[in-house]
Design a protein around this motif. Structure first.
Motif, PDB file in Angstrom:
ATOM      1  N   GLY A  24     -25.330 -44.445 -24.778  1.00 53.45           N
ATOM      2  CA  GLY A  24     -24.165 -44.063 -25.557  1.00 53.45           C
ATOM      3  C   GLY A  24     -23.883 -45.042 -26.675  1.00 53.45           C
ATOM      4  O   GLY A  24     -24.612 -46.016 -26.886  1.00 53.45           O
ATOM      5  N   VAL A  35     -18.160 -51.157 -23.462  1.00 61.47           N
ATOM      6  CA  VAL A  35     -17.726 -49.793 -23.183  1.00 61.47           C
ATOM      7  C   VAL A  35     -18.599 -48.873 -24.026  1.00 61.47           C
ATOM      8  O   VAL A  35     -18.634 -48.984 -25.255  1.00 61.47           O
ATOM      9  CB  VAL A  35     -16.243 -49.573 -23.514  1.00 61.47           C
ATOM     10  N   GLU A  37     -19.439 -44.991 -25.102  1.00 67.73           N
ATOM     11  CA  GLU A  37     -18.906 -43.631 -25.131  1.00 67.73           C
ATOM     12  C   GLU A  37     -20.047 -42.646 -24.943  1.00 67.73           C
ATOM     13  O   GLU A  37     -21.024 -42.644 -25.699  1.00 67.73           O
ATOM     14  CB  GLU A  37     -18.197 -43.350 -26.452  1.00 67.73           C
ATOM     15  N   GLY A  39     -20.454 -38.554 -24.233  1.00 69.97           N
ATOM     16  CA  GLY A  39     -19.878 -37.226 -24.044  1.00 69.97           C
ATOM     17  C   GLY A  39     -18.371 -37.226 -23.901  1.00 69.97           C
ATOM     18  O   GLY A  39     -17.820 -36.463 -23.103  1.00 69.97           O
ATOM     19  N   GLY A  40     -17.702 -38.073 -24.658  1.00 69.35           N
ATOM     20  CA  GLY A  40     -16.247 -38.123 -24.602  1.00 69.35           C
ATOM     21  C   GLY A  40     -15.688 -38.994 -23.496  1.00 69.35           C
ATOM     22  O   GLY A  40     -14.470 -39.133 -23.371  1.00 69.35           O
ATOM     23  N   LEU A  41     -16.554 -39.601 -22.697  1.00 72.33           N
ATOM     24  CA  LEU A  41     -16.127 -40.508 -21.634  1.00 72.33           C
ATOM     25  C   LEU A  41     -16.507 -41.939 -21.996  1.00 72.33           C
ATOM     26  O   LEU A  41     -17.541 -42.179 -22.625  1.00 72.33           O
ATOM     27  CB  LEU A  41     -16.782 -40.134 -20.301  1.00 72.33           C
ATOM     28  N   GLY A  42     -15.684 -42.889 -21.586  1.00 72.43           N
ATOM     29  CA  GLY A  42     -15.987 -44.294 -21.826  1.00 72.43           C
ATOM     30  C   GLY A  42     -16.414 -44.974 -20.541  1.00 72.43           C
ATOM     31  O   GLY A  42     -15.656 -45.003 -19.567  1.00 72.43           O
ATOM     32  N   PHE A  43     -17.627 -45.508 -20.522  1.00 70.37           N
ATOM     33  CA  PHE A  43     -18.146 -46.196 -19.342  1.00 70.37           C
ATOM     34  C   PHE A  43     -18.077 -47.705 -19.574  1.00 70.37           C
ATOM     35  O   PHE A  43     -18.676 -48.217 -20.523  1.00 70.37           O
ATOM     36  CB  PHE A  43     -19.600 -45.796 -19.073  1.00 70.37           C
ATOM     37  N   ARG A  44     -17.353 -48.417 -18.704  1.00 74.41           N
ATOM     38  CA  ARG A  44     -17.336 -49.876 -18.763  1.00 74.41           C
ATOM     39  C   ARG A  44     -18.527 -50.386 -17.957  1.00 74.41           C
ATOM     40  O   ARG A  44     -18.628 -50.134 -16.754  1.00 74.41           O
ATOM     41  CB  ARG A  44     -16.042 -50.445 -18.187  1.00 74.41           C
TER      42      ARG A  44
END
Length: 207
Positions: A24, A35, A37, A39-44
């Motif tokens: 991402g 972080v 992004e 698909g519209g989600l934020g992964f830490r």
């Protein structure tokens, strides 16, 4: 030999993760995580701190993932290569090495450097990592020296490792000496020459 499934860390941990990798755009960063992004989600995703700046500057990042599930948290740990991921998983099997310290080791040493440190039993190099004392360094060497093998016989890797230990022992920060040493390593035939020339650059002499 049976195929290892995506997301399966293999026999060294016995823990599976639902993520093989996450790809991402970096949207923010802190001292020890990015972080991404997706698909519209934020992964830490926690990563080796020395890699933060490089990764955060890229338009797209793919990280190989190790997931740790606890009662009160689910944390993702990400690595730019499968070799880094494997080394991390091996490190955290050692008593006294948790994910945070495992990241610190891989922030200090590249995988091939770490493998050479283990092969030579260089406790001094391991104890340059904050949080690792002599006893923990001994456990790491004892338990991992036959598991984590150097992937390259390039002598410059050994020169770099020894020179980094010498210069950090003099008080220089790893992130300031590493680029200087990498620029000089292939021009030098000994650790002494590499350290001498690096010192000349670091104190503003040789260019």
């Amino acid at each position: 030999m049976p195929l290892q499934q995506a997301g399966d860390p293999g026999p060294q941990t016995g823990v599976r993760t639902i993520f093989a990798f996450v790809e991402g755009q970096p949207v923010s960063a802190a001292a020890d995580y990015l972080v991404l992004e997706v698909g519209g989600l934020g992964f830490r995703i926690f990563v080796p701190p020395s890699k933060i700046e490089e990764l955060a500057a890229k338009p797209l990042v793919r990280l190989h993932i190790h997931m740790v599930v606890r009662e009160d948290s689910i944390n993702l740990y990400g690595f730019a290569s499968e070799a880094e991921l494997t080394a991390f998983r091996q490190l955290i099997t050692v008593s006294g090495i948790g994910p945070k310290l495992g990241l610190a080791v891989l922030s200090t040493w590249e995988v091939n450097q770490l493998a050479q440190i283990l092969a030579s039993g260089d406790l001094k190099a391991l104890t340059t990592v904050s949080g690792i004392g002599v006893k923990t360094a001994q456990r790491i060497c004892l338990e991992l020296k036959d598991k984590l093998k150097p992937t390259s016989s390039d002598e410059s890797v050994g020169l770099l490792t020894n020179a980094e230990v010498a210069l950090t022992g003099l008080g220089f920060r790893l992130n300031e000496v590493r680029p200087v040493l990498r620029g000089l390593a292939r021009e030098c035939s000994s650790v002494e020459e590499l350290v001498r020339r690096a010192l000349a650059r670091l104190v503003g002499g040789e260019r």
